[in-house]
Write a protein that holds these residues in place. Structure first.
Motif: not given
Length: 120
Positions: A89, A59-60, A66, A63
């Motif tokens: 995302a 997830q990091k 990208k 974020e």
């Protein structure tokens, strides 16, 4: 295209080789095990390593980096959650066969790709 790999185990050399051969910009390697991340990084030529970040948390990674495309090189039981997270995302996703362990999981993945306007 910015490329990230989730899962730096036994099959990761094949994914890294394919990304390099396709002139993708490898921006991140993600694995829970630090040793796996380091071994995967060692497979990349020195002139291509600049800027590659190592993550234990996908997830990091999504974020911050990208990526345009994420390859998921983990067991089939993990592909649904990881691919859905990546697609939400905004990343296109590559998964190996089998796509999932159940038709329900595969349908969720396919429908998420359609909803998010990305490729699976």
């Amino acid at each position: 295209m910015k490329y990230a790999l989730i899962g730096c185990g036994m099959i990761s050399p094949n994914h890294i080789k394919a990304a390099l051969a396709s002139d993708l910009e490898i921006v991140a390697l993600c694995d829970l095990i630090e040793e796996n991340r380091q071994k995967a990084l060692e497979l990349i030529p020195e002139d291509k390593k600049n800027g590659i970040k190592l993550y234990s948390d996908h997830q990091k990674m999504l974020e911050k980096e990208k990526p345009d495309v994420v390859a998921i090189a983990l067991g089939s039981g993990l592909k649904r959650k990881l691919s859905v997270d990546c697609m939400k995302a905004g990343s296109n996703v590559i998964v190996e066969k089998p796509i999932a362990l159940s038709l329900e999981d595969a349908d969720v993945m396919i429908n998420t790709a359609k909803e998010c306007g990305v490729k699976l």
